[in-house]
Design an enzyme around this catalytic site. Structure first.
Site, short mmCIF file in Angstrom:
data_model
loop_
_atom_site.label_atom_id
_atom_site.label_comp_id
_atom_site.label_asym_id
_atom_site.label_seq_id
_atom_site.Cartn_x
_atom_site.Cartn_y
_atom_site.Cartn_z
N ARG A 50 0.85 -1.19 0.00
CA ARG A 50 0.00 0.00 0.00
C ARG A 50 0.88 1.24 0.00
NH1 ARG A 50 -4.30 -1.68 4.80
NH2 ARG A 50 -5.19 -3.51 3.76
N ASP A 52 1.82 5.10 -0.17
CA ASP A 52 1.13 6.27 0.35
C ASP A 52 0.86 7.30 -0.74
OD1 ASP A 52 1.11 5.25 2.93
OD2 ASP A 52 3.00 6.23 3.50
N ARG A 196 10.27 6.78 4.44
CA ARG A 196 10.43 8.24 4.50
C ARG A 196 10.93 8.69 5.86
NH1 ARG A 196 4.70 10.07 3.04
NH2 ARG A 196 5.57 12.15 3.40
#
Length: 243
Positions: A50, A52, A196
């Site tokens: 998934r 972002d 990130r």
């Protein structure tokens, strides 16, 4: 019914991530729409992960079930005529029924791109760094990721993950030219926002805001508030998935 794996890529800039969300444009939503038109019926798809909002994929895999006997090359050709231009199907193959795009994957690799000199042609897919970075020290810190298996420090707060355990097998900065670098990280799974947050914390190491031992303490502290800020999504790419 036959299970198929679809391999495709996308530019995530215009999407609210991979997963279908009410009232939002998502990659999964566009793929399901196109397949449902092509195959004339509801076709749910299950992705390998998934991504972002704003994150890209040079390789994503999804599975779906449909009547057997589909011509895979012809289906890919016709599917690309229905998909928006920022999503492209590469290939499709029939797989055994027990193959699962998400749970059968053994590893995933992400790249994060940075540049240290102003360049208008990189701004959409790379993060400009406005300060000098010590990449040798950042690589020393990145190597510590292979020593641990709990990455709660880099997991987005207040998520419903059942475990923060991951097995990282590669983590390093690679120099592309005199002012472009990319971070490579491979693991069996990733937590939400993990890459990130890792990159943002490594940037703090490169800037001298913390040292290599401090990076170790952040990992062992298991608190998101102890790690660095998350870097922008536009420079993150899902690069490879292995089965």
């Amino acid at each position: 019914m036959q299970r198929y794996f679809l391999y495709f890529k996308y530019d995530g800039a215009a999407y609210r991530g991979w997963q279908v969300q009410p009232g939002e444009r998502t990659v999964q939503g566009e793929l399901q729409r196109a397949l449902s038109i092509l195959l004339r019926g509801d076709v749910p798809v299950v992705g390998a992960g998934r991504t972002d909002t704003g994150v890209h994929a040079r390789m994503m895999v999804a599975h779906f079930d449909a009547a057997g006997g589909l011509d895979c090359r012809q289906t890919v050709y016709r599917l690309n005529r229905l998909l928006p231009r920022d999503i492209a199907a590469d290939r499709m193959e029939a797989v055994p029924d027990d193959m699962h795009a998400r749970f059968s994957a053994t590893s995933r690799t992400y790249h994060y791109y940075v540049h240290t000199r102003r360049d208008p042609f990189l701004r959409a897919y790379s993060c400009e760094m406005f300060y000098n970075l010590d990449f040798d020290r950042m690589n020393q810190a990145a190597a510590l990721l292979l020593e641990y298996d709990d990455f709660a420090a880099f997991c987005k707060s207040h998520t419903d993950v059942k475990t923060t355990l991951c097995r990282v097998t590669e983590a390093r900065w690679v120099q592309d030219d005199d002012y472009r670098w990319h971070f490579v990280i491979t693991a069996n799974r990733f937590l939400r926002n993990m890459v990130r947050a890792v990159v943002g914390t490594l940037i703090d190491v490169g800037r001298g805001r913390t040292d290599v031992d401090g990076f170790r303490r952040i990992i062992e502290g298991r608190s998101r508030s102890g790690a660095g800020d998350s870097v922008p999504a536009c420079a993150l790419f899902l690069e490879k998935i292995l089965y």
